[in-house]
Design a protein around this motif. Structure first.
Motif, PDB file in Angstrom:
ATOM      1  N   SER A 150      22.568 -14.851  12.474  1.00 50.64           N
ATOM      2  CA  SER A 150      21.158 -15.221  12.605  1.00 50.64           C
ATOM      3  C   SER A 150      20.914 -15.588  14.060  1.00 50.64           C
ATOM      4  CB  SER A 150      20.856 -16.425  11.724  1.00 50.64           C
ATOM      5  OG  SER A 150      21.531 -17.544  12.246  1.00 50.64           O
TER       6      SER A 150
ATOM      7  N   LYS B 240      19.819  -4.214   7.433  1.00 44.73           N
ATOM      8  CA  LYS B 240      18.595  -4.248   8.243  1.00 44.73           C
ATOM      9  C   LYS B 240      17.700  -5.398   7.804  1.00 44.73           C
ATOM     10  CE  LYS B 240      17.803   0.255   9.342  1.00 44.73           C
ATOM     11  NZ  LYS B 240      17.290   1.569   8.924  1.00 44.73           N
ATOM     12  N   GLY B 241      17.552  -5.531   6.496  1.00 47.50           N
ATOM     13  CA  GLY B 241      16.716  -6.605   5.940  1.00 47.50           C
ATOM     14  C   GLY B 241      17.257  -7.969   6.341  1.00 47.50           C
ATOM     15  N   GLY B 242      18.572  -8.103   6.313  1.00 37.85           N
ATOM     16  CA  GLY B 242      19.204  -9.373   6.684  1.00 37.85           C
ATOM     17  C   GLY B 242      18.940  -9.724   8.138  1.00 37.85           C
TER      18      GLY B 242
ATOM     19  N   ASP C 299      21.555   2.464   1.046  1.00 35.11           N
ATOM     20  CA  ASP C 299      21.269   1.139   0.489  1.00 35.11           C
ATOM     21  C   ASP C 299      21.917   0.026   1.326  1.00 35.11           C
ATOM     22  OD1 ASP C 299      19.794   2.293  -1.496  1.00 35.11           O
ATOM     23  OD2 ASP C 299      21.360   2.167  -3.041  1.00 35.11           O
TER      24      ASP C 299
ATOM     25  N   HIS D  22      28.603  -8.453   4.630  1.00 30.07           N
ATOM     26  CA  HIS D  22      28.522  -7.309   3.714  1.00 30.07           C
ATOM     27  C   HIS D  22      29.870  -6.594   3.630  1.00 30.07           C
ATOM     28  CE1 HIS D  22      24.054  -7.291   3.527  1.00 30.07           C
ATOM     29  NE2 HIS D  22      24.170  -7.843   4.723  1.00 30.07           N
TER      30      HIS D  22
ATOM     31  N   ALA E 218      16.411  -8.611  10.014  1.00 32.62           N
ATOM     32  CA  ALA E 218      14.982  -8.918  10.169  1.00 32.62           C
ATOM     33  C   ALA E 218      14.724 -10.350   9.703  1.00 32.62           C
ATOM     34  CB  ALA E 218      14.145  -7.927   9.367  1.00 32.62           C
ATOM     35  N   GLY E 219      15.345 -10.746   8.602  1.00 30.51           N
ATOM     36  CA  GLY E 219      15.189 -12.100   8.082  1.00 30.51           C
ATOM     37  C   GLY E 219      15.711 -13.118   9.075  1.00 30.51           C
TER      38      GLY E 219
ATOM     39  N   ASN F  66      20.004  -0.487   4.552  1.00 32.24           N
ATOM     40  CA  ASN F  66      18.757  -1.214   4.319  1.00 32.24           C
ATOM     41  C   ASN F  66      18.999  -2.695   4.067  1.00 32.24           C
ATOM     42  OD1 ASN F  66      16.777   0.660   4.753  1.00 32.24           O
ATOM     43  ND2 ASN F  66      16.921   1.507   2.684  1.00 32.24           N
ATOM     44  N   ALA F  67      20.065  -2.997   3.334  1.00 33.35           N
ATOM     45  CA  ALA F  67      20.372  -4.403   3.042  1.00 33.35           C
ATOM     46  C   ALA F  67      20.694  -5.150   4.345  1.00 33.35           C
ATOM     47  CB  ALA F  67      21.544  -4.493   2.071  1.00 33.35           C
TER      48      ALA F  67
ATOM     49  N   ARG G  28      15.926 -12.772  12.254  1.00 28.01           N
ATOM     50  CA  ARG G  28      15.062 -12.803  13.431  1.00 28.01           C
ATOM     51  C   ARG G  28      13.838 -13.674  13.164  1.00 28.01           C
ATOM     52  NH1 ARG G  28      14.335  -7.269  14.436  1.00 28.01           N
ATOM     53  NH2 ARG G  28      16.161  -7.041  15.742  1.00 28.01           N
ATOM     54  N   THR G  29      13.231 -13.495  11.953  1.00 33.59           N
ATOM     55  CA  THR G  29      12.042 -14.265  11.588  1.00 33.59           C
ATOM     56  C   THR G  29      12.383 -15.749  11.566  1.00 33.59           C
ATOM     57  OG1 THR G  29      11.644 -12.453  10.072  1.00 33.59           O
ATOM     58  CG2 THR G  29      10.151 -14.311   9.924  1.00 33.59           C
TER      59      THR G  29
END
Ligand SMILES: Nc1ncnc2c1ncn2[C@@H]1O[C@H](COP(=O)(O)OP(=O)(O)O)[C@@H](O)[C@H]1O
Ligand SMILES: [Mg+2]
Length: 260
Positions: free
Chosen positions: A212, A248-250, A242, A222, A252-253, A245-246, A255-256
């Motif tokens: 993070s 990538k989502g992590g 899949d 992962h 992005a999360g 994407n998992a 970063r937010t």
């Protein structure tokens, strides 16, 4: 075949609640994971989240502010001959030819180079015949291959790579990824690999650690449970789609969360 020794069960590298501050600025907070013997672990995460800081800590190039990093159970406090390093820039000395660059570490330590092994590595990475070439005359991919040879020449049991192919075009990068997989299949070195590319991380790794952002800490780990070698067919599979994407989502999360 002999039974594995008890030692072989212990992680090769343990990153034990590692924090790192630069003055008042906290770059890493309690990073915690381990790397098994012969494993390839990639570290991904937003820019500035502390990936290079963590790799430098693992290499012993700088100390940590909290926690501990252990190699075979022993704390790492300074650069270690059992740990090879490859940086984003090849860091070849421009005034020395390839041979001079690869032998440079031996001139400093006074150790005798393993010439047969170096010749094997040069052939392995396709640089046989380029020993007399100056770095400036070589492509970026060739320079990185030379720095991989330099890092592996001392038979390290761990190879740390910090975005080694980040500056290369995508075709050369794919070639280099296959080369790293082949070298690993042959030498069974433990590899920690930092990258911006999720595809590269999935292609190479047994596990991918997502950091993070600021201060960096482990957001997710992962498992990349894919057969090797990772052929084009494997990489085009639904499972890889899949996984990517998992991850990538992590990121992005992460970063937010860092921006909040
Ligand atoms: N020597 C240093 N002194 C002060 N701050 C640093 C130093 N090196 C890195 N940083 C800061 O620590 C954070 C993490 O940097 P770095 O480990 O290079 O991140 P990454 O490799 O993930 O992009 C960044 O905010 C960076 O500006
Ligand atoms: Mg970095």
């Amino acid at each position: 075949m002999s039974e594995p020794k008890a030692d072989d069960q212990r992680p090769k590298l343990e990153i034990d609640k590692v924090s790192k501050a630069y003055g008042d600025f906290l770059a890493l907070r309690e990073c915690d994971f381990s790397v098994a013997r012969n494993e390839i672990v990639s570290i991904v995460g937003p820019s500035g989240c502390g990936k290079t800081t963590l790799l430098w800590s693992m290499s012993g190039l700088h100390g940590v502010s909290g926690g501990e990093i252990r190699l075979d159970g022993v704390p790492i406090t300074k650069p270690h001959r059992d740990i090879g390093l490859v940086f984003q820039e090849s860091n070849l000395l421009p005034w020395r030819n390839l041979r001079g660059n690869i032998l440079f570490p031996y001139e400093i330590t006074g150790e005798t180079p393993d010439h047969d092994w170096i010749a094997h590595l040069l052939e392995r990475v396709g640089l046989k015949g380029f020993e007399d070439a100056m770095p400036g005359a070589l492509s970026g991919g060739m320079q990185q291959r030379a720095s991989i040879v330099r890092a592996l020449s001392q038979h390290p049991s761990v190879l740390l790579m910090d975005e080694p192919f980040g500056a290369l075009d995508s075709f050369t990068r794919e070639d280099m990824n296959r080369l790293v997989e082949e070298i690993w299949l042959e030498s069974k070195t433990t590899i920690v690999f930092i990258t911006h590319s999720i595809e590269e991380a999935v292609f190479l790794s047994d596990r991918v650690v997502v950091l993070s952002g600021r201060p960096g800490s482990v957001a997710a780990i992962h498992d990349i449970d894919l057969p090797r070698p990772r052929t084009d067919e494997v990489m085009a599979s639904r499972q890889v789609f899949d996984l990517m994407n998992a991850i990538k989502g992590g990121i992005a999360g992460a970063r937010t969360k860092a921006a909040e």
